[in-house]
Design an enzyme around this catalytic site. Structure first.
Site, mmCIF file in Angstrom:
data_model
loop_
_atom_site.group_PDB
_atom_site.id
_atom_site.type_symbol
_atom_site.label_atom_id
_atom_site.label_comp_id
_atom_site.label_asym_id
_atom_site.label_seq_id
_atom_site.Cartn_x
_atom_site.Cartn_y
_atom_site.Cartn_z
ATOM 1 N N SER A 66 -4.247 44.954 54.358
ATOM 2 C CA SER A 66 -5.392 44.081 54.103
ATOM 3 C C SER A 66 -5.584 43.243 55.361
ATOM 4 O O SER A 66 -4.653 43.092 56.168
ATOM 5 C CB SER A 66 -5.107 43.165 52.908
ATOM 6 N N TYR A 111 0.752 37.964 47.767
ATOM 7 C CA TYR A 111 -0.045 39.088 48.287
ATOM 8 C C TYR A 111 -0.025 39.086 49.811
ATOM 9 O O TYR A 111 0.236 40.119 50.450
ATOM 10 C CB TYR A 111 -1.474 38.972 47.767
#
Length: 266
Positions: free
Chosen positions: A144, A157
């Site tokens: 990401s 995350y």
């Protein structure tokens, strides 16, 4: 160009979004494809239908990375069914939306299990098979933009994606002598169910803060994954490719354009 590895790919979390688009893109390149899913069996079967439409014969397995050791065994099951393994795409993931000071340890660990422990164990299983075959292979980890840039409310995350970036680099060093490349693809905002959007073409102009002013399309990410999985990328390893419409270039410029402190609050 190294094209000796098995034309078999496993894509985790391929029931929707980036995983679904990647499974189809690899099938179009001639790969047999293993599809995994967590809860959305219907979505996985739809992905399998699209793979079959390319002339390939997919295999589907349920894959619950909250128990990463058990889930990693699915890599071997799919490889056995499909007759080998040349490409692993670690796409399955989860997120969080909670301040770190309010987060329990169980929640922290559950995100790390899915987003970091699971990819490690799946990559380990896949790489062992690739090394044993002597034909090389490809591992592509979906990270990401948050492998590099933090986000409020997404502590585990971000930590997991940053860890996955470094895991990719260490694996790239350790596996290069075996003809195995390891790379990461770092999407920005992509129009998928995970970002609360449908799998549909994003609307231009809907994200004025991005240089390319829209969310990305899952197929745009899949195209990069397919390149890294293919023989033309045989000299690319340990790299991260950002697919973000220029979002990550906007830090100082974007911050100076904010007119309130709303970003501080979840």
């Amino acid at each position: 160009m190294n094209d000796t590895y098995d034309k078999v790919a496993i894509v985790t979390g391929a029931d929707s979004g980036i995983g679904k688009a990647t499974a189809v893109a690899l099938a179009e390149q001639g790969f047999e494809v293993g599809v995994t899913y967590h809860r959305d069996k219907d979505g996985a079967e739809e992905t399998a239908r699209l793979v079959r439409a390319t002339g390939r014969a997919p295999a589907v397995r349920q894959h619950d990375l909250t128990d990463p050791e058990r889930a990693a065994a699915v890599v071997d099951e799919l490889a056995d069914e499909l007759g080998g393994l040349g490409v692993l795409v670690n796409n399955a993931g989860t997120g969080s939306h909670e301040p770190l000071l309010e987060m329990g340890y169980d929640r922290w660990r559950s995100v790390l299990a899915v987003d970091l422990d699971g990819p490690f164990l799946c990559a380990q299983r896949a790489a062992r098979r690739m090394v044993a075959s002597g034909r090389g292979g490809r591992v592509v980890n979906i990270t990401s933009v948050h492998e590099e840039y933090p986000k409020m409310g997404s502590g585990p995350y971000c930590a997991a994606k940053g860890g996955l970036r470094m895991l990719s680099r260490v694996l790239a060093l350790e596996l290069a002598e075996h003809g195995i490349t390891v790379n990461a693809v770092a999407p920005g905002e992509i129009a998928t169910p995970m970002t609360g959007q449908e799998d549909m073409p994003p609307q231009t102009g809907s994200r004025p803060g991005n240089p390319i002013p829209r969310p990305g399309d899952a197929r745009e990410v899949a195209a990069v994954v397919a390149f890294l999985a293919g023989p033309a990328a045989s000299y690319v390893t340990g790299a991260t490719v950002f697919v973000d419409g220029g979002m990550t270039m906007m830090g100082p410029q974007g911050a100076s354009a904010l007119g309130s402190s709303d970003w501080r609050y979840l």
